[in-house]
Design an enzyme around this catalytic site. Structure first.
Site, PDB file in Angstrom:
ATOM      1  N   TYR A  92       9.696  28.448   0.075  1.00 20.02           N
ATOM      2  CA  TYR A  92       9.390  30.070   0.204  1.00 20.02           C
ATOM      3  C   TYR A  92      10.690  30.504  -0.567  1.00 20.02           C
ATOM      4  CZ  TYR A  92       8.912  34.524   2.136  1.00 20.02           C
ATOM      5  OH  TYR A  92       9.266  36.103   2.332  1.00 20.02           O
ATOM      6  N   ASP A 107      -6.261  40.403  -3.218  1.00 20.63           N
ATOM      7  CA  ASP A 107      -5.995  39.572  -2.033  1.00 20.63           C
ATOM      8  C   ASP A 107      -6.911  38.393  -1.937  1.00 20.63           C
ATOM      9  OD1 ASP A 107      -5.004  38.614   0.705  1.00 20.63           O
ATOM     10  OD2 ASP A 107      -3.945  40.359   0.671  1.00 20.63           O
ATOM     11  N   LEU A 111      13.606  40.717   8.189  1.00 20.73           N
ATOM     12  CA  LEU A 111      12.701  40.282   9.056  1.00 20.73           C
ATOM     13  C   LEU A 111      11.878  41.447   9.585  1.00 20.73           C
ATOM     14  CD1 LEU A 111      11.248  38.265  11.065  1.00 20.73           C
ATOM     15  CD2 LEU A 111      13.131  38.643  12.655  1.00 20.73           C
ATOM     16  N   LYS A 116      10.875  32.897  -4.115  1.00 20.18           N
ATOM     17  CA  LYS A 116      11.559  34.212  -3.825  1.00 20.18           C
ATOM     18  C   LYS A 116      12.775  34.359  -5.007  1.00 20.18           C
ATOM     19  CE  LYS A 116       8.742  35.917  -1.415  1.00 20.18           C
ATOM     20  NZ  LYS A 116       7.744  36.763  -1.752  1.00 20.18           N
TER      21      LYS A 116
END
Length: 225
Positions: free
Chosen positions: A131, A37, A163, A135
């Protein structure tokens, strides 16, 4: 659904709610887990990603859950922001797959899972352009790599959550948005990081051996595929 003991999983984005839940679920399934990360590596820096991969001696399961979320519309096109989103969301995952696939092939087993988004099927806002584009690229990569790597025993899949109730999502969206999405789902419940994590954890098991090239959509039935 056995086979995890002795296997190592590498998870990007492990500092986020979904990435952390994925790491926990894989550990619970018996995997050793290495998290990449922001604190460990700059995923927008290709050389840094290559160095991080070279320092990991083994990867049986790669989960690319990290994501940059810069937002702009076509009218506000920002190429620097676009390149950052593509570097983190697409290129980092592809670089890690390139680094770890040979070892997976030698062992005759591998799982590569890209965490994408159900916004690909119905973008909810125009400023999600970078975004959603990133994807979409990962879904295309999933389908292509499945054919290239399948003969070596490596399955490549994507997971497209809806979501999900995370601190980042709550910060960026009003509660009414969660209510509206939940009302449209076939299963009217707010999604949690564990919903995503358990789907990914299943894909890492021997029970998912026949799944490759597919995108699983744990979104409560919002976008039936």
């Amino acid at each position: 659904m056995s086979g995890a003991p002795g296997r190592t999983a590498v998870v990007t984005g492990g500092a986020g709610a979904i990435g952390a839940a994925i790491a926990d679920a894989l550990r619970a399934g018996g995997h050793e887990v290495v998290v990449l990360d922001r604190g460990e590596v700059d995923l927008a820096d290709a050389d840094a990603v290559r160095r991080a991969a070279a320092a990991i001696p083994r990867c049986d399961v790669l989960v690319h859950a990290a994501a940059a979320f810069d937002r702009f519309t076509l009218a506000g096109l920002d190429l620097d922001a676009l390149r950052r989103v593509l570097a983190v969301n697409v290129e980092a995952g592809l670089l890690l797959a390139h680094a770890f696939a040979p070892g997976m092939a030698r062992r005759g087993f591998g799982r590569i899972v890209f965490v994408v988004s159900d916004t690909f099927y119905g973008p909810p806002a125009p400023d999600l352009l970078p975004y959603v584009a990133s994807k979409a690229a990962l879904i295309g990569i999933t389908r292509t790599l499945a054919h290239e790597l399948g003969p070596a025993g490596i399955a490549v899949t994507a997971v497209a959550p809806g979501l999900t109730d995370t601190p980042a999502a709550r910060e960026g969206m009003p509660s009414a948005a969660f209510d509206a999405v939940r009302a449209r789902q076939a299963l009217p419940r707010t999604l949690t990081p564990d919903d995503v994590a358990q789907t990914v954890a299943f894909l890492a098991t021997d029970g998912a051996a026949a799944l490759t090239g597919q995108t699983l959509v744990p979104d409560g039935g919002l976008m039936p595929r």
